[in-house]
Design a protein around this motif. Structure first.
Motif, PDB file in Angstrom:
ATOM      1  N   LEU A  96      -5.973  -1.423   6.929  1.00  0.00           N
ATOM      2  CA  LEU A  96      -5.682   0.295   7.575  1.00  0.00           C
ATOM      3  C   LEU A  96      -6.665   0.568   8.837  1.00  0.00           C
ATOM      4  O   LEU A  96      -5.715   1.356  10.019  1.00  0.00           O
ATOM      5  CB  LEU A  96      -6.430   1.238   6.308  1.00  0.00           C
ATOM      6  CG  LEU A  96      -5.239   0.667   5.074  1.00  0.00           C
ATOM      7  CD1 LEU A  96      -5.672   1.563   3.847  1.00  0.00           C
ATOM      8  CD2 LEU A  96      -3.246   0.972   5.459  1.00  0.00           C
ATOM      9  N   LEU A  97      -7.794   0.016   8.893  1.00  0.00           N
ATOM     10  CA  LEU A  97      -8.259   0.204   9.996  1.00  0.00           C
ATOM     11  C   LEU A  97      -7.746  -0.317  11.468  1.00  0.00           C
ATOM     12  O   LEU A  97      -7.290   0.526  12.394  1.00  0.00           O
ATOM     13  CB  LEU A  97      -9.886  -0.290  10.165  1.00  0.00           C
ATOM     14  CG  LEU A  97     -10.458  -0.245  10.747  1.00  0.00           C
ATOM     15  CD1 LEU A  97     -10.831   1.645  11.184  1.00  0.00           C
ATOM     16  CD2 LEU A  97     -11.859  -1.341  11.157  1.00  0.00           C
ATOM     17  N   MET A  98      -7.151  -1.888  11.219  1.00  0.00           N
ATOM     18  CA  MET A  98      -7.249  -2.225  12.165  1.00  0.00           C
ATOM     19  C   MET A  98      -5.637  -1.615  12.882  1.00  0.00           C
ATOM     20  O   MET A  98      -5.471  -0.928  13.918  1.00  0.00           O
ATOM     21  CB  MET A  98      -6.728  -3.540  11.577  1.00  0.00           C
ATOM     22  CG  MET A  98      -7.767  -4.305  12.102  1.00  0.00           C
ATOM     23  SD  MET A  98      -8.547  -6.128  11.422  1.00  0.00           S
ATOM     24  CE  MET A  98      -7.562  -6.806  13.489  1.00  0.00           C
ATOM     25  N   GLY A  99      -4.826  -1.266  11.279  1.00  0.00           N
ATOM     26  CA  GLY A  99      -3.922  -0.850  11.996  1.00  0.00           C
ATOM     27  C   GLY A  99      -3.797   1.136  12.707  1.00  0.00           C
ATOM     28  O   GLY A  99      -3.107   0.830  13.520  1.00  0.00           O
ATOM     29  N   ALA A 100      -5.026   1.689  12.101  1.00  0.00           N
ATOM     30  CA  ALA A 100      -5.266   3.155  13.112  1.00  0.00           C
ATOM     31  C   ALA A 100      -6.137   2.425  15.199  1.00  0.00           C
ATOM     32  O   ALA A 100      -5.151   3.428  15.819  1.00  0.00           O
ATOM     33  CB  ALA A 100      -6.164   3.343  11.993  1.00  0.00           C
ATOM     34  N   LYS A 150      -5.118   4.959   4.997  1.00  0.00           N
ATOM     35  CA  LYS A 150      -3.351   6.509   5.355  1.00  0.00           C
ATOM     36  C   LYS A 150      -4.351   7.712   6.692  1.00  0.00           C
ATOM     37  O   LYS A 150      -2.955   7.898   7.099  1.00  0.00           O
ATOM     38  CB  LYS A 150      -2.865   7.054   4.339  1.00  0.00           C
ATOM     39  CG  LYS A 150      -2.172   5.923   3.432  1.00  0.00           C
ATOM     40  CD  LYS A 150      -1.653   6.249   1.795  1.00  0.00           C
ATOM     41  CE  LYS A 150      -1.094   4.705   1.474  1.00  0.00           C
ATOM     42  NZ  LYS A 150      -0.558   5.681  -0.054  1.00  0.00           N
ATOM     43  N   ALA A 151      -4.937   8.292   5.702  1.00  0.00           N
ATOM     44  CA  ALA A 151      -5.425   9.600   6.628  1.00  0.00           C
ATOM     45  C   ALA A 151      -5.919   8.437   7.984  1.00  0.00           C
ATOM     46  O   ALA A 151      -5.730   9.342   9.172  1.00  0.00           O
ATOM     47  CB  ALA A 151      -6.808  10.045   6.397  1.00  0.00           C
ATOM     48  N   LEU A 171      -4.315   9.715  11.870  1.00  0.00           N
ATOM     49  CA  LEU A 171      -5.037  10.733  12.465  1.00  0.00           C
ATOM     50  C   LEU A 171      -4.701   9.846  13.591  1.00  0.00           C
ATOM     51  O   LEU A 171      -4.371  10.796  14.763  1.00  0.00           O
ATOM     52  CB  LEU A 171      -6.468  10.084  12.181  1.00  0.00           C
ATOM     53  CG  LEU A 171      -7.458  11.912  12.712  1.00  0.00           C
ATOM     54  CD1 LEU A 171      -6.799  12.573  12.126  1.00  0.00           C
ATOM     55  CD2 LEU A 171      -9.238  11.564  12.527  1.00  0.00           C
ATOM     56  N   SER A 172      -4.805   9.229  14.334  1.00  0.00           N
ATOM     57  CA  SER A 172      -4.616   7.487  14.834  1.00  0.00           C
ATOM     58  C   SER A 172      -2.544   7.965  15.478  1.00  0.00           C
ATOM     59  O   SER A 172      -3.033   8.388  17.348  1.00  0.00           O
ATOM     60  CB  SER A 172      -4.323   6.271  14.393  1.00  0.00           C
ATOM     61  OG  SER A 172      -4.150   5.511  15.777  1.00  0.00           O
ATOM     62  N   ALA A 173      -2.253   8.192  14.856  1.00  0.00           N
ATOM     63  CA  ALA A 173      -0.396   8.723  15.200  1.00  0.00           C
ATOM     64  C   ALA A 173      -0.600  10.179  15.293  1.00  0.00           C
ATOM     65  O   ALA A 173       0.034  10.185  16.315  1.00  0.00           O
ATOM     66  CB  ALA A 173       0.529   8.311  13.884  1.00  0.00           C
ATOM     67  N   ILE A 225       1.001  -0.901   0.068  1.00  0.00           N
ATOM     68  CA  ILE A 225       0.466  -0.331   0.458  1.00  0.00           C
ATOM     69  C   ILE A 225       0.795   1.111  -0.227  1.00  0.00           C
ATOM     70  O   ILE A 225       0.825   2.118  -0.667  1.00  0.00           O
ATOM     71  CB  ILE A 225      -1.059   0.107   1.435  1.00  0.00           C
ATOM     72  CG1 ILE A 225      -1.475  -1.422   1.073  1.00  0.00           C
ATOM     73  CG2 ILE A 225      -1.950   1.087   1.542  1.00  0.00           C
ATOM     74  CD1 ILE A 225      -3.180  -1.204   2.094  1.00  0.00           C
ATOM     75  N   PHE A 226       1.685   1.538   1.037  1.00  0.00           N
ATOM     76  CA  PHE A 226       2.603   2.398   0.576  1.00  0.00           C
ATOM     77  C   PHE A 226       3.765   2.313  -0.487  1.00  0.00           C
ATOM     78  O   PHE A 226       4.721   1.954   0.016  1.00  0.00           O
ATOM     79  CB  PHE A 226       3.166   2.879   2.702  1.00  0.00           C
ATOM     80  CG  PHE A 226       2.526   3.036   3.169  1.00  0.00           C
ATOM     81  CD1 PHE A 226       1.958   4.055   3.358  1.00  0.00           C
ATOM     82  CD2 PHE A 226       1.891   2.232   4.248  1.00  0.00           C
ATOM     83  CE1 PHE A 226       0.951   4.298   4.700  1.00  0.00           C
ATOM     84  CE2 PHE A 226       0.744   2.008   4.720  1.00  0.00           C
ATOM     85  CZ  PHE A 226       0.351   3.806   5.251  1.00  0.00           C
ATOM     86  N   ARG A 227       3.185   2.405  -1.795  1.00  0.00           N
ATOM     87  CA  ARG A 227       4.768   2.363  -2.369  1.00  0.00           C
ATOM     88  C   ARG A 227       5.951   3.185  -1.934  1.00  0.00           C
ATOM     89  O   ARG A 227       6.903   2.312  -2.483  1.00  0.00           O
ATOM     90  CB  ARG A 227       4.606   3.274  -3.845  1.00  0.00           C
ATOM     91  CG  ARG A 227       2.966   2.970  -3.875  1.00  0.00           C
ATOM     92  CD  ARG A 227       2.686   2.230  -5.638  1.00  0.00           C
ATOM     93  NE  ARG A 227       1.077   1.946  -5.833  1.00  0.00           N
ATOM     94  CZ  ARG A 227       0.721   1.627  -6.822  1.00  0.00           C
ATOM     95  NH1 ARG A 227       0.762   2.808  -7.593  1.00  0.00           N
ATOM     96  NH2 ARG A 227      -0.807   1.464  -6.890  1.00  0.00           N
ATOM     97  N   GLY A 228       6.683   3.799  -1.314  1.00  0.00           N
ATOM     98  CA  GLY A 228       8.160   4.428  -0.808  1.00  0.00           C
ATOM     99  C   GLY A 228       8.938   2.899  -0.496  1.00  0.00           C
ATOM    100  O   GLY A 228       9.562   2.930  -0.826  1.00  0.00           O
ATOM    101  N   TYR A 229       7.763   2.756   0.695  1.00  0.00           N
ATOM    102  CA  TYR A 229       7.803   1.484   1.598  1.00  0.00           C
ATOM    103  C   TYR A 229       8.803  -0.325   1.102  1.00  0.00           C
ATOM    104  O   TYR A 229       9.781  -0.451   0.645  1.00  0.00           O
ATOM    105  CB  TYR A 229       7.362   1.906   2.715  1.00  0.00           C
ATOM    106  CG  TYR A 229       7.323   0.437   3.914  1.00  0.00           C
ATOM    107  CD1 TYR A 229       8.566  -0.351   4.341  1.00  0.00           C
ATOM    108  CD2 TYR A 229       6.002  -0.671   4.103  1.00  0.00           C
ATOM    109  CE1 TYR A 229       8.575  -1.615   4.725  1.00  0.00           C
ATOM    110  CE2 TYR A 229       5.924  -1.484   4.940  1.00  0.00           C
ATOM    111  CZ  TYR A 229       7.362  -2.626   5.063  1.00  0.00           C
ATOM    112  OH  TYR A 229       7.484  -3.214   6.031  1.00  0.00           O
ATOM    113  N   GLY A 230       7.389  -0.101   0.187  1.00  0.00           N
ATOM    114  CA  GLY A 230       7.797  -0.795  -0.835  1.00  0.00           C
ATOM    115  C   GLY A 230       8.376  -1.468  -1.872  1.00  0.00           C
ATOM    116  O   GLY A 230       9.372  -2.255  -1.936  1.00  0.00           O
TER     117      GLY A 230
END
Ligand code: HEM
Ligand code: HEM
Ligand code: SF4
Lengths: 234, 736, 231
Positions: free
Chosen positions: A167-171, C204-205, C209-211, A38-43
């Protein structure tokens, strides 16, 4: 003022703790390996070979860990698991009130939160997200592994769900981990997940209803037990 | 014999641009490393495709000495630089793991063991000579799928042994057509597609049976406004794509259609009177006979509307002589129906009425290349066998009118009768491709000695071979020089393209010569293939090396003229008895056959839920030969190419829907198949794509895939040309 | 740089699959992987039946969905119109297979990477025709530069019965009455939009936001009496 430092309340048994840390480990690895797509820079940083390895790790962990965790929760500590489930699915007004006030607490503002059970409303939400989120991720993850058997239009949805879930769980987990490690108000909770006990003070302040229920049964005295007892009785 | 300039320029231009470019225009492109035509590691070589009987000229591209891909040789007048699906796939088989690599001998428990060549020659030689001594040379036969190399070596080996029985696959393929045309036009002419204005295909589908020369010619003609008509019970890709009009004839009734066209041409005075007067015999009898065959009559037989028949008849007449009925191959008159030979004659006769012989846009007998031959003083020619052919081909009282290539579907019966004792099968698979599985296998099992020569296993090898001799793949060996027929005939040869992948395989020339040597017949094989090719090319001033380096060269056959063939004294000289087009065939009359192709119904007729099983080519398979080809079989798998076809109405009546699995039964045989329900087929027909239904376990990719028409047939023979009857079969079908 | 295009004259396609096998051998593909797909349609009732065979392959879209979703940049659009795969970067995630509106991509199990038609870029670069064009036995396929109005393909494109597949480098000539079988314009599938324009940015937002909240909390709890947990 009595010193209660050494009186501790048992919060999580070993199986629960192992299950939690397995879950934590698996999630972090899955997030780090998965989100490279998802994060292309990281990829790009990982490069094609790195991404291929990440994909492999993602699959290995994604396939194996859910089984391990489920096995621990259901076979080794079914009772607490049942209790946990019962608790996270039972909601009342004070939970709502807690949620409304929690942001203030989170940012360090003085606030009187309603008394909570073993799991406060925030933790319940975290639990629900973990339970349903993990189910979603496992189902969609398997569908991605077996994607040749589904039509592209199904897989399109699966991708959306898997990515959304991740992404949701990550947040949520960022906040969750911070509350356990960095937030002054709840930092003590980490001990519950490491040694299995929390301080009496923490238990009483954060989970008063639960504390009242278990203060005798789950009481664990570490170190200068006698002194502490005396003080209490006095 | 100019150097092949076009190819040369193309190659050098490509080389130059490759060198100039150096770096890639594209960022690390795809499989760059492998798909790269780098000058340093890519070489090319000419050869001839062996995937079917067309034998198109090819150019093979090798990468680091390994065959990579092939294309058509652009100099080939016939194929026009194209190669069909099968050719692309066939070439790759040279690396296939299922190729045979060592001689095999059947052991007492029925399995095969590998043996060295020397042992194979010794044992086969001894046994074959034993059979010849005990039963006479006429008890030995050779059976092949006709190829130049075996046309020569197989026939010569039989002659050397004294056997008359050199046989090709013609009686299950095209013999009815050849006999019909031979006794009408004196041979098989080629269509002058480029210049035609109107062409009718009766049964043949060049888009499925793949006639690259036809596709090329039609492309040119259609741009000039030519019309193409396809007569077929099935909307083949020719009928559906190439043709402007489809005549959806009831299978087996093409003869009625042809008779009605004769009727229209004559009744409406549309035929070529001058031509008929000068170059035909029997017009009066024909005219009398076809009076009754009106389009209205034909409609009742063929199911084709009288108006459509009449209109096409008129269009043919209007466009003559640049209009012709294509000479066809197998379908309507090769070897399918009781009326096939007469249907072929009728086709030839319609062409005669159109007066299109050797006319621009008509049917032409092109000049032939005159090859040389081995000098008999140095290389003694084996004498012709004193015996009559056991299968009766050319034998009075049996099948006197048929071809010298024999009637191979009769051989199993003759083996059972004890008239044949030993057989060699070259690149042919009667165990699968001849009607009536039990008749064939049970019959051939009576042979005392059965030898199969092929580069892959087959039903024949598995079911009844005693020895299997591995031939090398055509890409690994030279062949015999051959001609490419056209108005400007060319000469080419199959040439070795790569070093043998398996050291075990050998070319047929070598196998036959070495086997002959083991039998003490080396005096008839005291030359190499190279010697033979040199001798054949000598009159043309060419050497094999010319063909290898240039691929295809002009055949020096003389200037082609659009003129009716005449002899020195100006008399018509077609290769018929009279030298003219024979509407009335006295030869037919002489042997008790109808001298005129009067209407004759097929032997069996569909009725109710009994459907006629018909078959046909797919553009991506050559009979049973390609059923283990991974490239071609994967097309079958991806597109369910093995499904049988049923008409939509018929299917509805039978409660069958598209994609169902159905059970087909007929003549005591049953098989299951997936079904394609389509408006593309006659309601009374059930179409089975050709070549499927393999039961040789070692041909794993085709094993058990699809249905084999031959299983539903009973052994049967048409009396004039002696061919099998491969669509005289009714089947019923129900949901499985 | 010139822009390339392909045209298939469906009036001439006899569905023989020669292009498929020629492509496979030229591009060293396993026998069960094909870059070309064939769609066969029939209409009418016997004996007034008609058919067309419509070959499809990568359409080399102007704004390729496959490139949008490719997480590694392996799929890219070249300035001459070719959509290509850089195999060094392909990790076989198959996102592009899902995204492609034309089902033009397949997974090659032997390389673990995704495969599709590349207009034979290695050949095109040397001024040759793609293998399928070279192989077509009935001259139904054409390839060339479209910005040169004199090129054979430009002339064919200019003809009235040629239809462009919108948003791609592909053209077809269809028989009369078969217009509806033209592949649809290359509209980006909703999925691609949802993923790249909704889910990814929103997710990503959310993470941000969380961070951010965590960082804010960290600072604020330390400012406002952050000694609560000290015993
Ligand atoms: C990576 C660092 C993590 C830390 C430091 C951490 C810490 C903790 C702690 C201290 C607790 C106990 C809270 C209590 O006393 O009730 C807890 C509970 C829990 N954790 Fe974690 N955790 C981490 C990651 C995760 C992850 C990745 C997940 C799931 C995806 C997860 C799911 C849960 C759940 C469901 C509970 C029980 C409900 C709750 O207390 O919120 N944790 N965690
Ligand atoms: C719960 C934790 C998980 C997280 C955070 C996670 C995260 C991700 C992310 C961010 C992606 C890339 C974006 C996308 O395709 O949606 C991904 C892809 C994928 N995930 Fe997960 N995932 C998790 C669990 C799983 C599980 C349990 C499985 C398998 C059983 C799985 C299998 C896959 C597969 C097959 C892909 C496709 C990517 C590839 O082919 O490399 N994931 N995951
Ligand atoms: S057709 Fe499919 S693979 Fe080709 S460019 Fe368009 S989206 Fe990409």
């Amino acid at each position: 003022m009595s010193k209660k430092g050494n009186v501790r309340i048992k919060r999580f048994n070993l199986a629960e703790r192992v299950a939690h840390w397995s879950q934590a480990f698996a999630f972090v690895v899955l997030f780090l390996t998965g989100s490279a797509l998802i994060f292309r820079g990281y990829g790009a940083l990982l490069g094609a070979e790195g991404l291929r390895i990440a994909g492999m790790i993602h699959r290995i962990i994604g396939v194996s860990f859910p089984i391990i965790i489920l096995a621990i929760l259901l076979l080794l500590t079914p009772k607490t698991t049942k209790e946990w489930l019962r608790s996270v699915f039972s909601w009342n007004m004070s939970d709502i009130k807690f949620l409304a006030l929690f942001p203030k607490e989170f940012f360090g503002l003085k606030v009187k939160l309603p008394a909570q059970g073993k799991f406060n409303a925030g933790e319940k939400i975290n639990s629900l997200i973990t339970i349903f989120g993990s189910m979603l991720m496992v189902i969609t993850g398997w569908m991605l592994i077996l994607q040749d058997r589904f039509s592209p239009s199904v897989i399109a949805w699966v991708h959306l769900l898997h990515a959304s879930g991740a992404l949701l769980m990550g947040a949520v987990i960022i906040a969750h981990a911070y509350l356990a490690l960095g937030h002054p108000g709840s930092r003590e909770a980490i001990n519950g997940m490491i040694s299995g006990t929390v301080s009496e003070k923490f238990a009483k302040e954060h989970h008063e209803l639960w504390y009242n229920e278990v203060k005798d049964t789950n009481r664990v005295v570490v170190g200068e037990e006698v002194q502490d007892l005396k003080e209490r009785e006095a | 014999m100019k150097l092949n300039r076009r190819t040369f320029l193309k190659l050098s231009a490509a080389t130059a641009s490759m060198a100039a470019l150096g770096a890639s225009k594209y960022r690390s492109v795809d499989n760059w490393a492998s798909a790269n035509e780098r000058p340093s590691n890519i070489t090319t070589a000419y050869s001839v495709c062996n995937s079917c009987g067309n034998r198109c000229g090819i150019m093979a591209y090798l990468r680091n000495g390994r065959l990579w891909r092939i294309t058509g040789n652009p100099d080939d007048n016939k194929s026009g630089g194209k190669i069909c699906t099968r050719g692309h796939g066939y070439a790759q088989m040279v690396y296939d793991k299922y190729r045979l690599s060592q001689p095999l001998k059947r052991t007492s428990d029925g399995s095969f063991v590998e043996i060295p060549w020397e042992q194979a020659y010794q044992e086969i030689g001894d046994k074959l000579m034993g059979v010849v001594r005990k039963y006479g040379p006429q008890s030995v036969f050779w059976s092949e799928y006709s190829k130049p190399i075996s046309n020569f070596y197989g026939a010569r080996l039989m002659a050397a042994l004294g056997s008359p029985n050199w046989t090709t696959h013609s009686s299950t393929c095209f013999v009815g057509r050849n006999v019909g045309f031979d006794y009408t036009l004196g041979g098989l002419p080629s269509g002058d597609y480029e210049n035609t204005k109107y062409v009718v295909f009766v049964g043949r589908s060049p888009a499925d049976g793949m006639g690259l020369n036809i596709l090329k010619g039609l492309g040119v003609a259609k741009k000039k406004g030519a019309k193409v008509v396809s007569v077929d019970p099935r909307l083949s890709y020719s009928a559906g794509v190439l043709a402007d009009e489809w005549v959806a004839v009831k299978p087996g009734t093409d003869l009625a259609l042809l008779l009605a066209w004769m009727n229209v041409l004559i009744a409406e005075n549309l035929y070529d009177k001058g031509f008929v007067e000068n170059y035909t015999v029997g017009f009066a009898e024909l005219k009398e006979m076809v009076k009754q065959y009106t389009p209205e009559w034909a409609e009742t037989i063929t199911g084709v509307k009288a108006e459509q028949i009449r209109r096409i008849g008129r269009e043919l007449g209007a466009n003559r002589p640049a209009a012709f009925l294509e000479p066809g191959w197998h379908a309507a008159y090769g070897s399918n129906y009781a009326n096939s030979t007469q249907t072929a004659r009728a086709t030839a006769i319609v062409n005669g009425l159109l007066g299109n012989i050797n006319k621009p846009g008509g049917l032409c007998f092109y000049n032939r290349v005159s090859f040389g031959g081995l000098n008999p003083e140095l290389y003694p020619t084996p004498p012709a066998s004193p015996y009559e052919r056991v299968d009766g081909a050319g034998v009075k009282g049996k099948y006197p009118l048929t071809l010298s290539t024999g009637l191979h579907h009769l051989l199993p019966g003759l083996a059972k009768e004890g008239k044949l004792k030993a057989g060699i099968f070259y690149s042919v698979n009667p165990g699968r491709t001849v009607p009536d599985r039990n008749y064939v296998i049970e019959g051939y099992k009576n042979l005392e000695l059965t030898i199969v020569i092929d580069w892959q296993m087959s039903e024949t090898a598995e079911q009844f071979a005693d020895y299997v001799l591995p031939e090398s793949h055509p890409m690994e060996r030279d062949g015999i020089v051959e001609a490419i027929a056209s108005s400007r005939p060319q000469v080419t040869m199959q040439a070795k393209v790569i070093d043998p992948v398996h050291s075990g395989g050998r070319g047929l020339d070598r196998i036959v010569s070495e086997l002959a040597t083991a039998m003490g017949l080396e005096r008839f094989f005291n030359f190499t293939l190279e010697d033979l090719n040199k001798a054949m090319l000598f009159p043309l001033g060419l050497f094999p090396v010319h063909l290898k380096s240039r691929g295809i060269v002009d055949g020096d056959a003389g200037q082609w003229h659009y003129e009716f063939p005449v002899d020195g004294s100006g008399k018509p000289s077609l290769r018929t008895k009279s030298g003219k087009v024979e509407f009335f065939s006295s030869s037919f009359a002489e042997h008790g056959h109808n001298p005129l192709p009067a209407w004759q119904a097929p032997k069996v007729m569909p009725s109710g839920d009994k459907l006629r099983m018909i078959h046909g080519h797919q553009a991506y398979h050559t009979h049973a030969q390609t059923m283990n080809n991974p490239y071609l079989m994967s097309i079958t798998k991806d597109y369910e190419g093995d499904s049988i076809w049923l008409n939509t109405e018929t299917a509805k009546r039978l409660g069958i829907s598209d994609g169902d699995t159905v059970q087909v039964s007929g003549n005591g045989w049953e098989a299951k198949s997936k079904v394609k329900v389509t408006q593309r087929i006659h309601p009374e027909a059930l179409f089975v794509p050709g070549g499927y239904g393999g039961f040789a376990k070692s041909l794993v990719r085709g094993y058990g895939i699809g249905v084999n028409i031959n299983d539903f047939l009973k052994h049967d023979t048409e009396p004039i040309s002696g061919h099998a009857m491969m669509e005289e079969v009714l089947v019923s079908v129900k949901r499985a | 740089m010139s822009k390339y295009a392909m045209l298939i004259d469906v009036n001439e396609c006899i569905g023989c699959y020669a292009c498929r096998v020629a492509c496979q051998t030229t591009n060293d593909l396993p026998s069960d992987i094909s870059r070309i797909k064939f769609m066969e349609k029939e209409k009418g009732t016997f004996p007034e039946t008609e058919i067309v065979v419509l070959p499809t392959q990568c359409m080399h879209c102007d704004e390729p969905a496959c490139v949008d979703v490719c997480p590694t940049g392996a799929s890219f659009k070249n300035e001459d119109g070719l959509v290509l795969i850089d195999y060094d970067k392909c990790i076989g995630c198959k996102y592009c297979i899902t995204a492609c509106p034309y089902d033009a991509r397949t997974f090659n199990t032997s390389t673990g990477k995704v495969d599709k038609c590349n207009f034979c870029a290695p050949r095109v670069q040397r001024g040759m025709q793609p293998a399928c064009v070279e192989a077509c036995v009935n001259d139904a396929r054409f390839f060339g530069e479209v910005d040169d109005s004199n090129s054979p393909i430009s002339k064919l494109i200019a003809e009235a019965d040629t239809a462009k597949v919108g948003g791609t480098s592909f053209y077809y000539k269809l028989p009369e009455g078969w217009d509806e079988s033209l592949p649809e314009d290359a509209i980006k599938p909703a999925y691609v939009k949802n993923l790249t324009e909704r889910v990814h940015p929103a997710g990503k937002a959310l993470l941000g936001l969380s961070a951010g909240a965590v960082a804010a909390s960290y600072v604020m709890t330390r400012v406002n009496g952050g000694h609560e947990d000290e015993e």
